[in-house]
Write a protein that holds these residues in place. Structure first.
Motif, PDB file in Angstrom:
ATOM      1  N   GLU A  38      35.154  23.818  56.904  1.00 20.82           N
ATOM      2  CA  GLU A  38      35.616  23.318  55.602  1.00 20.82           C
ATOM      3  C   GLU A  38      35.550  24.415  54.539  1.00 20.82           C
ATOM      4  O   GLU A  38      36.358  24.434  53.609  1.00 20.82           O
ATOM      5  CB  GLU A  38      34.817  22.090  55.175  1.00 20.82           C
ATOM      6  CG  GLU A  38      33.334  22.258  55.172  1.00 20.82           C
ATOM      7  CD  GLU A  38      32.599  20.928  55.314  1.00 20.82           C
ATOM      8  OE1 GLU A  38      31.721  20.680  54.478  1.00 20.82           O
ATOM      9  OE2 GLU A  38      32.883  20.165  56.246  1.00 20.82           O
ATOM     10  N   ARG A  39      34.628  25.358  54.707  1.00 19.65           N
ATOM     11  CA  ARG A  39      34.559  26.491  53.771  1.00 19.65           C
ATOM     12  C   ARG A  39      35.820  27.353  53.886  1.00 19.65           C
ATOM     13  O   ARG A  39      36.395  27.769  52.876  1.00 19.65           O
ATOM     14  CB  ARG A  39      33.303  27.322  54.054  1.00 19.65           C
ATOM     15  CG  ARG A  39      33.158  28.566  53.178  1.00 19.65           C
ATOM     16  CD  ARG A  39      31.887  29.314  53.516  1.00 19.65           C
ATOM     17  NE  ARG A  39      30.727  28.594  53.018  1.00 19.65           N
ATOM     18  CZ  ARG A  39      30.203  28.751  51.796  1.00 19.65           C
ATOM     19  NH1 ARG A  39      30.745  29.608  50.952  1.00 19.65           N
ATOM     20  NH2 ARG A  39      29.147  28.066  51.420  1.00 19.65           N
ATOM     21  N   HIS A  42      38.692  25.470  52.278  1.00 18.09           N
ATOM     22  CA  HIS A  42      38.549  25.550  50.824  1.00 18.09           C
ATOM     23  C   HIS A  42      39.040  26.912  50.314  1.00 18.09           C
ATOM     24  O   HIS A  42      39.837  26.977  49.370  1.00 18.09           O
ATOM     25  CB  HIS A  42      37.069  25.342  50.470  1.00 18.09           C
ATOM     26  CG  HIS A  42      36.752  25.410  49.012  1.00 18.09           C
ATOM     27  ND1 HIS A  42      36.338  24.318  48.290  1.00 18.09           N
ATOM     28  CD2 HIS A  42      36.772  26.449  48.128  1.00 18.09           C
ATOM     29  CE1 HIS A  42      36.126  24.686  47.027  1.00 18.09           C
ATOM     30  NE2 HIS A  42      36.378  25.973  46.912  1.00 18.09           N
ATOM     31  N   ARG A  46      42.184  28.173  47.690  1.00 21.23           N
ATOM     32  CA  ARG A  46      41.936  28.978  46.491  1.00 21.23           C
ATOM     33  C   ARG A  46      42.697  30.311  46.521  1.00 21.23           C
ATOM     34  O   ARG A  46      43.089  30.824  45.473  1.00 21.23           O
ATOM     35  CB  ARG A  46      40.435  29.271  46.352  1.00 21.23           C
ATOM     36  CG  ARG A  46      39.602  28.097  45.866  1.00 21.23           C
ATOM     37  CD  ARG A  46      39.624  27.960  44.371  1.00 21.23           C
ATOM     38  NE  ARG A  46      38.871  26.789  43.916  1.00 21.23           N
ATOM     39  CZ  ARG A  46      39.421  25.627  43.582  1.00 21.23           C
ATOM     40  NH1 ARG A  46      40.737  25.474  43.632  1.00 21.23           N
ATOM     41  NH2 ARG A  46      38.684  24.626  43.171  1.00 21.23           N
ATOM     42  N   THR A 195      43.408  19.871  43.154  1.00 19.51           N
ATOM     43  CA  THR A 195      42.548  20.922  43.704  1.00 19.51           C
ATOM     44  C   THR A 195      42.191  21.996  42.678  1.00 19.51           C
ATOM     45  O   THR A 195      41.337  22.840  42.947  1.00 19.51           O
ATOM     46  CB  THR A 195      43.248  21.626  44.883  1.00 19.51           C
ATOM     47  OG1 THR A 195      44.454  22.242  44.400  1.00 19.51           O
ATOM     48  CG2 THR A 195      43.583  20.643  46.003  1.00 19.51           C
ATOM     49  N   CYS A 228      44.241  21.292  56.073  1.00 19.00           N
ATOM     50  CA  CYS A 228      42.990  21.041  55.362  1.00 19.00           C
ATOM     51  C   CYS A 228      42.636  19.558  55.380  1.00 19.00           C
ATOM     52  O   CYS A 228      43.509  18.700  55.266  1.00 19.00           O
ATOM     53  CB  CYS A 228      43.107  21.492  53.904  1.00 19.00           C
ATOM     54  SG  CYS A 228      43.314  23.263  53.704  1.00 19.00           S
ATOM     55  N   CYS A 232      37.187  19.520  52.233  1.00 15.18           N
ATOM     56  CA  CYS A 232      37.440  20.612  51.277  1.00 15.18           C
ATOM     57  C   CYS A 232      38.185  20.107  50.056  1.00 15.18           C
ATOM     58  O   CYS A 232      38.044  20.655  48.958  1.00 15.18           O
ATOM     59  CB  CYS A 232      38.162  21.779  51.932  1.00 15.18           C
ATOM     60  SG  CYS A 232      39.949  21.617  52.082  1.00 15.18           S
ATOM     61  N   ARG A 233      38.960  19.036  50.207  1.00 14.51           N
ATOM     62  CA  ARG A 233      39.618  18.443  49.039  1.00 14.51           C
ATOM     63  C   ARG A 233      38.574  18.000  48.018  1.00 14.51           C
ATOM     64  O   ARG A 233      38.764  18.155  46.812  1.00 14.51           O
ATOM     65  CB  ARG A 233      40.473  17.255  49.484  1.00 14.51           C
ATOM     66  CG  ARG A 233      41.256  16.575  48.383  1.00 14.51           C
ATOM     67  CD  ARG A 233      42.244  15.603  49.010  1.00 14.51           C
ATOM     68  NE  ARG A 233      42.685  14.543  48.114  1.00 14.51           N
ATOM     69  CZ  ARG A 233      43.679  14.659  47.247  1.00 14.51           C
ATOM     70  NH1 ARG A 233      44.313  15.798  47.141  1.00 14.51           N
ATOM     71  NH2 ARG A 233      44.040  13.638  46.486  1.00 14.51           N
ATOM     72  N   THR A 235      35.422  19.326  47.612  1.00 12.39           N
ATOM     73  CA  THR A 235      34.788  20.476  46.946  1.00 12.39           C
ATOM     74  C   THR A 235      35.767  21.167  46.000  1.00 12.39           C
ATOM     75  O   THR A 235      35.366  21.689  44.953  1.00 12.39           O
ATOM     76  CB  THR A 235      34.234  21.486  47.973  1.00 12.39           C
ATOM     77  OG1 THR A 235      35.260  21.836  48.923  1.00 12.39           O
ATOM     78  CG2 THR A 235      33.047  20.896  48.725  1.00 12.39           C
ATOM     79  N   LEU A 236      37.050  21.158  46.338  1.00 13.67           N
ATOM     80  CA  LEU A 236      38.063  21.746  45.449  1.00 13.67           C
ATOM     81  C   LEU A 236      38.154  20.975  44.138  1.00 13.67           C
ATOM     82  O   LEU A 236      38.136  21.566  43.050  1.00 13.67           O
ATOM     83  CB  LEU A 236      39.425  21.767  46.145  1.00 13.67           C
ATOM     84  CG  LEU A 236      39.581  22.780  47.294  1.00 13.67           C
ATOM     85  CD1 LEU A 236      40.737  22.380  48.207  1.00 13.67           C
ATOM     86  CD2 LEU A 236      39.781  24.196  46.761  1.00 13.67           C
ATOM     87  N   SER A 326      29.284  25.023  46.373  1.00  9.87           N
ATOM     88  CA  SER A 326      30.566  25.533  45.886  1.00  9.87           C
ATOM     89  C   SER A 326      30.907  26.823  46.614  1.00  9.87           C
ATOM     90  O   SER A 326      30.256  27.855  46.395  1.00  9.87           O
ATOM     91  CB  SER A 326      30.507  25.795  44.385  1.00  9.87           C
ATOM     92  OG  SER A 326      31.594  26.603  43.978  1.00  9.87           O
TER      93      SER A 326
END
Length: 373
Positions: A38-39, A42, A46, A195, A228, A232-233, A235-236, A326
């Motif tokens: 998931e990192r 993410h 970005r 995001t 994705c 991760c959605r 954390t975004l 994060s």
């Protein structure tokens, strides 16, 4: 959901499984949580681009001569003032002002709207709109089965999508939508991401979802596009300071309690559900500000979770609503409602009670992350 009820599956379900996705129950839907790291997913959004299946969201069509009047009565925003082709972030509240859901409403044509609700609240919103439509010359229709929803998010997303469509993406503003064709598939192309990055949402017929996903995957291969999941959605959107229903928003809060009083448009003509209660909430907030939603950044490595107490000087001063590591900041972060006296960035002595240990946290303004335009 009872164990006897089947989870709903999106049109992309078999594709997710073929990609090795870890699936999870989300609001009664079997959805991809992650495909790998998931990192990594993410970071891809970005820095490059990510592809999401959002077909669990709740689409509700509102049409007819009085569609605008109905939505102005049913929702807190000035929906009649939205021009065709544009979208608006708004909320639907109870008569007591409590938030039933936050919504995006697209005006597709003069008498045609698409209301998009959170998956967990779609039925609640549908039921409320049907109930509130009494006396209006307008139809409320459950369109959840009429759409699959695919999002491509990240700095490379405009280039990826441009290679598949002749729609005017450069002219498509944030919070707008236009009909077009993507990879030969008819779609409503929207620009209303969740995001913190630029990106697009593509509303298509379910039978076209796999074809479109594969076309986007191929078009994005050279740009580092990856599939994705919902992990991760989250954390975004947390880094981008965006509220999530059930965390930052609930029926226990009015928009003014949530610091989102700006979405309530008292100046619009006519009555709307919750007007009186919301006017009182606005006056209360002006006289004695409620707890404020702030950002918290950890000094250590322990991750705060929703429901953990925010403390200062041995006193509870607030509560965490969302927390996670994060990937962008490299530290645990959280959003929390705290007393106004402790809401100023840099307020000393603030911590989070993590299983009995008061871990130090810095109060910071939201959002944690803002993309470079």
């Amino acid at each position: 959901m009872s164990s006897t009820e089947e989870l709903r599956r999106t049109a992309l379900d078999a594709l997710h499984r073929s990609l090795g996705a870890t699936m999870t129950d989300f609001a009664g839907w079997d959805m991809p949580l992650r495909y790998g790291s998931e990192r990594d997913e993410h970071t891809a959004v970005r820095t490059r681009a990510g592809l999401f299946d959002l077909s669990h969201m709740g689409e509700i069509a509102v049409t007819g001569p009085q569609a605008a009047a109905l939505l102005d009565f049913a929702l807190v925003g000035n929906i009649g003032g939205v021009k065709p082709g544009r979208a608006r972030y708004t909320m639907i509240c109870r008569a007591d002002g409590g938030i039933l859901d936050d919504l995006i409403v697209y005006r597709l044509a003069e008498t045609e709207y698409l209301v998009v609700a959170n998956a967990s609240n779609a039925q609640t919103v549908l039921d409320a709109l049907v109930e509130r439509s009494a006396g209006f010359d307008a139809e409320v229709r459950d369109d959840r089965d009429a759409y699959a929803l695919i999002a491509v998010q990240g700095p490379e997303s405009p280039g990826i999508l441009k290679s598949l469509t002749d729609a005017d993406l450069d002219g498509l503003k944030y919070y707008a939508g236009l009909p077009g064709t993507v990879a030969g598939v008819p779609a409503l192309i929207a620009r209303t991401g969740y995001t913190g990055e630029d990106g697009f949402e593509l509303f298509v017929k379910p039978e076209h979802a796999v074809e479109l996903w594969q076309a986007l995957t191929e078009a994005g291969a050279g740009a580092g596009l990856v599939p994705c999941g919902l992990s991760c959605r989250d954390t975004l959107r947390l880094e981008a300071g965006m509220p999530l229903y059930g965390h930052e928003l609930s029926t226990a809060l009015t928009p003014f309690d949530a610091g989102l009083g700006r979405v309530v448009k008292f100046e619009k003509e006519g009555d709307f559900v919750g007007r009186e209660a919301l006017q009182e909430a606005a006056e209360r907030a002006a006289a004695k500000p409620p707890r404020v939603l702030v950002g918290l950044v950890a000094e250590g490595r322990r991750v705060p979770r929703a429901g953990f107490s925010v403390v200062s000087g041995g006193e509870v001063i607030g509560e965490v609503t969302s927390g996670a590591p994060s990937p962008t900041l490299g530290k645990p972060i959280a959003m929390a409602y705290v007393d106004t006296a402790h809401a100023v960035p840099g307020t000393p002595g603030v911590g989070v009670d993590i299983r009995g240990s008061h871990e130090p946290y810095e109060v910071v303004p939201l959002p944690f992350y803002k993309r470079q335009k």
